[in-house]
Scaffold this motif. Sequence first.
Motif, PDB file in Angstrom:
ATOM      1  N   GLN B  42       0.858  -1.000  -0.120  1.00 33.14           N
ATOM      2  CA  GLN B  42       0.073   0.016  -0.072  1.00 33.14           C
ATOM      3  C   GLN B  42       0.799   1.242  -0.073  1.00 33.14           C
ATOM      4  N   SER B  43       0.222   2.462  -0.035  1.00 31.54           N
ATOM      5  CA  SER B  43       0.857   3.581  -0.180  1.00 31.54           C
ATOM      6  C   SER B  43       1.373   4.043   1.257  1.00 31.54           C
ATOM      7  N   LEU B  44       1.914   5.189   1.173  1.00 33.77           N
ATOM      8  CA  LEU B  44       2.399   5.857   2.586  1.00 33.77           C
ATOM      9  C   LEU B  44       1.275   6.711   3.063  1.00 33.77           C
ATOM     10  N   MET B  45       1.152   6.683   4.247  1.00 33.61           N
ATOM     11  CA  MET B  45       0.024   7.386   4.803  1.00 33.61           C
ATOM     12  C   MET B  45       0.514   8.311   5.953  1.00 33.61           C
ATOM     13  N   LEU B  46       0.559   9.613   5.760  1.00 32.97           N
ATOM     14  CA  LEU B  46       0.888  10.416   6.584  1.00 32.97           C
ATOM     15  C   LEU B  46       0.350  10.307   7.970  1.00 32.97           C
ATOM     16  N   MET B  47       1.282  10.225   9.076  1.00 31.55           N
ATOM     17  CA  MET B  47       0.536  10.356  10.371  1.00 31.55           C
ATOM     18  C   MET B  47       0.542  11.565  11.149  1.00 31.55           C
ATOM     19  N   ALA B  48       1.833  12.081  11.042  1.00 31.33           N
ATOM     20  CA  ALA B  48       2.021  13.184  11.780  1.00 31.33           C
ATOM     21  C   ALA B  48       3.076  13.976  11.282  1.00 31.33           C
ATOM     22  N   THR B  49       2.904  15.431  11.368  1.00 26.17           N
ATOM     23  CA  THR B  49       4.422  16.018  11.092  1.00 26.17           C
ATOM     24  C   THR B  49       5.007  16.635  12.656  1.00 26.17           C
ATOM     25  N   SER B  50       6.000  16.416  12.551  1.00 27.38           N
ATOM     26  CA  SER B  50       6.913  16.610  13.762  1.00 27.38           C
ATOM     27  C   SER B  50       7.588  17.881  13.619  1.00 27.38           C
ATOM     28  N   ASN B  51       7.296  18.792  14.596  1.00 26.19           N
ATOM     29  CA  ASN B  51       7.781  20.166  14.429  1.00 26.19           C
ATOM     30  C   ASN B  51       8.934  20.249  15.606  1.00 26.19           C
ATOM     31  N   GLU B  52      10.267  20.916  15.312  1.00 23.09           N
ATOM     32  CA  GLU B  52      11.138  21.070  16.472  1.00 23.09           C
ATOM     33  C   GLU B  52      10.791  21.997  17.183  1.00 23.09           C
ATOM     34  N   GLY B  53      10.798  21.550  18.736  1.00 24.68           N
ATOM     35  CA  GLY B  53      10.645  22.427  19.868  1.00 24.68           C
ATOM     36  C   GLY B  53       8.955  22.748  19.937  1.00 24.68           C
ATOM     37  N   SER B  54       8.152  22.087  19.303  1.00 22.32           N
ATOM     38  CA  SER B  54       6.644  22.384  19.576  1.00 22.32           C
ATOM     39  C   SER B  54       6.019  20.851  19.303  1.00 22.32           C
ATOM     40  N   LYS B  55       4.728  21.048  19.427  1.00 23.18           N
ATOM     41  CA  LYS B  55       3.906  19.745  19.439  1.00 23.18           C
ATOM     42  C   LYS B  55       3.686  19.394  17.986  1.00 23.18           C
ATOM     43  N   ALA B  56       3.558  18.103  17.908  1.00 21.42           N
ATOM     44  CA  ALA B  56       3.491  17.613  16.394  1.00 21.42           C
ATOM     45  C   ALA B  56       1.998  17.760  15.989  1.00 21.42           C
ATOM     46  N   THR B  57       1.681  17.966  14.561  1.00 26.45           N
ATOM     47  CA  THR B  57       0.576  17.791  13.977  1.00 26.45           C
ATOM     48  C   THR B  57      -0.040  16.500  13.592  1.00 26.45           C
ATOM     49  N   TYR B  58      -0.694  15.930  14.088  1.00 32.93           N
ATOM     50  CA  TYR B  58      -1.326  14.873  13.764  1.00 32.93           C
ATOM     51  C   TYR B  58      -2.646  14.881  12.586  1.00 32.93           C
ATOM     52  N   HIS B  71      10.239  15.883  19.100  1.00 36.66           N
ATOM     53  CA  HIS B  71      11.272  16.323  18.236  1.00 36.66           C
ATOM     54  C   HIS B  71      12.047  17.361  18.724  1.00 36.66           C
ATOM     55  N   ALA B  72      12.800  16.839  19.788  1.00 35.00           N
ATOM     56  CA  ALA B  72      13.654  17.641  20.783  1.00 35.00           C
ATOM     57  C   ALA B  72      14.738  18.287  20.199  1.00 35.00           C
ATOM     58  N   SER B  73      15.394  18.067  19.062  1.00 35.79           N
ATOM     59  CA  SER B  73      16.319  18.718  18.633  1.00 35.79           C
ATOM     60  C   SER B  73      16.209  18.774  16.860  1.00 35.79           C
ATOM     61  N   LEU B  74      16.991  19.724  16.180  1.00 38.20           N
ATOM     62  CA  LEU B  74      17.045  19.900  14.911  1.00 38.20           C
ATOM     63  C   LEU B  74      17.270  18.560  14.121  1.00 38.20           C
ATOM     64  N   THR B  75      17.770  17.547  14.855  1.00 35.12           N
ATOM     65  CA  THR B  75      18.097  16.435  14.062  1.00 35.12           C
ATOM     66  C   THR B  75      17.580  14.879  14.559  1.00 35.12           C
TER      67      THR B  75
END
Lengths: 117, 118
Positions: B42-58, B71-75
């Motif tokens: 099957q295809s890739l299903m986006l679960m969430a976007t992880s933003n450094e220093g802030s909450k993820a967007t689900y 996402h505690a650091s830039l890497t």
Amino acid sequence: AQTVTQSQPEMSVQEAETVTLSCTYDTSENNYYLFWYKQPPSRQMILVIRQEAYKQQNATENRFSVNFQKAAKSFSLKISDSQLGDTAMYFCAFMKQTTSGTYKYIFGTGTRLKVLA
Amino acid sequence: GAVVSQHPSWVICKSGTSVKIECRSLDFQATTMFWYRQFPKQSLMLMATSNEGSKATYEQGVEKDKFLINHASLTLSTLTVTSAHPEDSSFYICSARDQGPSGSTEQYFGPGTRLTVT
């Protein structure tokens, strides 16, 4: 909502021949990006080619080229001189910038391509 | 080129336990990372976007309390599957955008993590 459709679940092509994979998408956006990704059996996603919607010229990368028809919302991938190593799952993807400033990618269902020796 | 690593590459865990998956950008900084789930063929299903220093967007339908993203650091971004169940068994893929001066719109994918919950 944006959708990406790949109508060919599976395709095969003889080695050295040319094959075209189709992709259509639905969006009301004017600025966006389109991609073709390759996923071989290793499952590592590999970028094949990308196209900016504001560019009329079709993108080309060696044996890979696209036919981008913005009005028709079509983005097909042509593989010339197919090689055995091209055997993989190919995903068409649409990307746009969201109102929050981040980017969002939407993938099609994929086309499994098999290159025959 | 930009490289994204994932660890572990595969993991088996018992139902009810939690498992953490790491995603690292090795040679670039990524303020935004993405977590995808891929079922067989099957295809890739986006679960969430992880933003450094802030909450993820689900994405809609993804339980944020079950799939914890940090996402505690830039890497580095981590995905923790809490109280795993067999239906959570899947292939999890992360990707990262290079936030360099070129303003690249490309995302670079990790090699994926196969999770099996028994």
